[in-house]
Design a protein around this motif. Structure first.
Motif, mmCIF file in Angstrom:
data_model
loop_
_atom_site.group_PDB
_atom_site.id
_atom_site.type_symbol
_atom_site.label_atom_id
_atom_site.label_comp_id
_atom_site.label_asym_id
_atom_site.label_seq_id
_atom_site.Cartn_x
_atom_site.Cartn_y
_atom_site.Cartn_z
ATOM 1 N N GLN A 223 0.808 -1.216 0.000
ATOM 2 C CA GLN A 223 0.000 0.000 0.000
ATOM 3 C C GLN A 223 0.846 1.273 0.000
ATOM 4 O O GLN A 223 0.321 2.375 -0.164
ATOM 5 N N GLN A 224 2.172 1.124 0.155
ATOM 6 C CA GLN A 224 3.056 2.292 0.191
ATOM 7 C C GLN A 224 3.765 2.545 -1.130
ATOM 8 O O GLN A 224 4.494 3.528 -1.250
ATOM 9 N N LEU A 225 3.548 1.683 -2.116
ATOM 10 C CA LEU A 225 4.272 1.817 -3.378
ATOM 11 C C LEU A 225 3.852 3.050 -4.165
ATOM 12 O O LEU A 225 4.632 3.595 -4.949
ATOM 13 N N THR A 226 2.635 3.506 -3.971
ATOM 14 C CA THR A 226 2.168 4.704 -4.684
ATOM 15 C C THR A 226 2.249 5.953 -3.814
ATOM 16 O O THR A 226 1.823 7.020 -4.221
ATOM 17 N N GLY A 227 2.768 5.827 -2.638
ATOM 18 C CA GLY A 227 2.872 6.949 -1.701
ATOM 19 C C GLY A 227 2.866 6.420 -0.280
ATOM 20 O O GLY A 227 2.161 5.457 0.028
ATOM 21 N N TRP A 228 3.662 7.052 0.573
ATOM 22 C CA TRP A 228 3.801 6.534 1.929
ATOM 23 C C TRP A 228 2.495 6.623 2.702
ATOM 24 O O TRP A 228 1.772 7.625 2.623
ATOM 25 N N GLN A 229 2.209 5.562 3.429
ATOM 26 C CA GLN A 229 1.087 5.502 4.360
ATOM 27 C C GLN A 229 1.575 4.886 5.662
ATOM 28 O O GLN A 229 2.532 4.116 5.663
ATOM 29 N N PRO A 230 0.926 5.214 6.794
ATOM 30 C CA PRO A 230 1.345 4.614 8.064
ATOM 31 C C PRO A 230 1.255 3.091 8.026
ATOM 32 O O PRO A 230 0.390 2.514 7.358
ATOM 33 N N VAL A 231 2.171 2.446 8.715
ATOM 34 C CA VAL A 231 2.160 0.983 8.820
ATOM 35 C C VAL A 231 0.952 0.574 9.657
ATOM 36 O O VAL A 231 0.684 1.170 10.706
ATOM 37 N N PRO A 232 0.178 -0.426 9.225
ATOM 38 C CA PRO A 232 -1.019 -0.835 9.976
ATOM 39 C C PRO A 232 -0.705 -1.181 11.423
ATOM 40 O O PRO A 232 0.340 -1.774 11.717
ATOM 41 N N PRO A 233 -1.594 -0.811 12.359
ATOM 42 C CA PRO A 233 -1.359 -1.109 13.782
ATOM 43 C C PRO A 233 -1.188 -2.587 14.083
ATOM 44 O O PRO A 233 -0.582 -2.939 15.099
ATOM 45 N N ALA A 234 -1.684 -3.467 13.197
ATOM 46 C CA ALA A 234 -1.516 -4.901 13.430
ATOM 47 C C ALA A 234 -0.049 -5.294 13.504
ATOM 48 O O ALA A 234 0.308 -6.286 14.159
ATOM 49 N N LYS A 235 0.827 -4.507 12.860
ATOM 50 C CA LYS A 235 2.259 -4.811 12.900
ATOM 51 C C LYS A 235 2.825 -4.611 14.305
ATOM 52 O O LYS A 235 3.871 -5.188 14.644
ATOM 53 N N PHE A 236 2.165 -3.792 15.105
ATOM 54 C CA PHE A 236 2.569 -3.601 16.500
ATOM 55 C C PHE A 236 2.532 -4.937 17.239
ATOM 56 O O PHE A 236 3.477 -5.318 17.938
ATOM 57 N N GLY A 237 1.440 -5.689 17.045
ATOM 58 C CA GLY A 237 1.329 -7.007 17.672
ATOM 59 C C GLY A 237 2.365 -7.975 17.147
ATOM 60 O O GLY A 237 2.927 -8.774 17.900
ATOM 61 N N ALA A 238 2.643 -7.897 15.842
ATOM 62 C CA ALA A 238 3.635 -8.793 15.252
ATOM 63 C C ALA A 238 5.016 -8.546 15.856
ATOM 64 O O ALA A 238 5.742 -9.492 16.195
#
Length: 281
Positions: A223-238
Motif C-alpha cells: 500500500q506504500q508503493l504509490t505513496g507513503w502511508q502509516p504501517v497498519p497497527p496490526a504490525k505492532f502485535g507482530a
C-alpha cells in the motif's frame, strides 16, 4: 506539599535518565536509520542506494565494535540475528508481504543484503539494554520461552501456507513468561516489570520505528508503493511477538548473560545504590 514536589521532581529526573539510557541503547539503530534517510538525499550516483546502505551498515558495525558498544559475543549474536532476518526477508518478499523496489547489485531474490541490518539493529538494542540497564531476570523459564519464540518465528514464515497461529502463540508466550520479571537500573535505582509487558512496550516502539524506516525508504509495503502511508497497527502485535525471538537469541549467545533468580526479590527500588555489578564482556 514539599514531599509531593520532591517526588514529582525525582520522577521527572528518572524519566529523563531513562530516556537518555534508551537513546544510548538505540545508538546503532538510530545511526542506521539516519544513514538510510540520508541516502535518499544524495544526488544520482553510479552506485545503487541499497549497495551504499549495505556498505554503510558494515562500516557502522565495525565502528560499533571498535567503540565497545558490544562485546565479541554480542557481535556474534547480532550477526546471527542478521542472518535469520535475511531468511525472514527472503520468504516475506517472495510472498509479496513487502518489497525493495530499487535496483542493486547486492540484491538476492529481491532482497538487498542490507535488509538483515534491521534485525541486527534490534539485537544491538537488546544487547546494550542488558549492559547499560543491568538487566536481571527473576523466574525466567528459558526452555518454555525459547520453545514458544521458535514457534513464533516459524509461524511468521509458514502462515502463508498453513493457518496463522499468532494469537494462540501470543497466549502461549504469555503463559511461558507468566511470573517472569525483568529488573533494570535507572541511575542508582532499581525497577522491575513483567517480561511480557517489556515485549509489548518494545513491540510498540519497533512499530513506531518501522513507520520511520518505511518513510525513509528502507522498504515498502504494497500500500506504500504509490505513496507513503502509516504501517497498519496490526504490525505492532507482530513486533511484540517477534521481539521474543531476538531476546531468546541474545540470551543464549551474548557473553553478558543475565543473572537468573528462582525466587530472590529484586533490590528495593528506593535503594540509594546499586551494589550488583554487570559483566560487560
Amino acid at each position: 506539599m514539599r514531599r509531593t514536589m520532591r517526588g514529582l521532581r525525582h520522577g521527572t529526573e528518572q524519566l529523563v535518565r531513562f530516556g537518555v539510557v534508551q537513546a544510548r541503547c538505540c545508538a546503532f539503530a538510530a545511526a542506521l536509520l539516519a544513514g538510510i534517510a540520508a541516502s535518499r538525499l544524495l544526488p544520482p550516483l553510479p552506485v545503487a542506494r541499497y549497495d551504499l546502505v549495505l556498505a554503510y551498515g558494515v562500516l557502522l558495525t565495525l565502528v560499533a565494535r571498535k567503540a565497545g558498544w558490544e562485546s565479541r559475543r554480542d557481535t556474534a549474536a547480532i550477526a546471527v540475528c542478521h542472518l535469520l532476518g535475511l531468511l525472514f526477508e527472503l520468504v516475506k518478499v517472495r510472498m509479496g508481504s513487502w518489497s525493495y523496489p530499487e535496483e542493486a547489485i547486492t540484491k538476492v531474490a529481491g532482497v538487498p543484503l542490507y535488509g538483515g541490518f534491521m534485525y541486527a539493529a534490534v539485537a544491538s538494542y537488546v544487547c546494550r539494554s542488558r549492559r547499560l540497564m543491568r538487566l536481571r531476570f527473576t523466574r525466567y523459564r528459558a526452555a518454555a520461552t525459547t520453545l514458544v519464540a521458535a514457534a513464533v518465528y516459524l509461524n511468521f514464515l509458514t502462515h502463508h501456507w498453513i493457518p496463522d497461529l499468532r494469537w494462540p502463540l501470543a497466549l502461549a508466550m504469555a503463559a511461558a513468561t507468566a511470573g517472569t520479571w525483568v529488573g533494570f537500573s535507572v541511575g542508582t535505582h532499581r525497577y522491575r516489570m513483567p517480561l511480557a509487558v517489556a515485549f509489548v512496550l518494545i513491540g510498540f516502539f519497533l512499530w513506531v520505528a518501522e513507520n520511520a524506516a518505511t518513510y525513509a525508504g528502507a522498504w515498502s509495503y504494497p500500500q506504500q508503493l504509490t505513496g507513503w502511508q502509516p504501517v497498519p497497527p496490526a504490525k505492532f502485535g507482530a513486533w511484540s511477538l517477534l521481539i521474543s525471538v531476538t531476546f531468546v537469541l541474545v540470551e543464549h549467545l551474548s557473553s553478558a548473560g543475565p543473572e537468573r533468580d528462582t525466587g530472590r526479590p529484586e533490590p528495593d527500588r528506593r535503594s540509594p545504590r546499586v551494589s550488583d555489578s554487570f559483566k560487560t564482556g
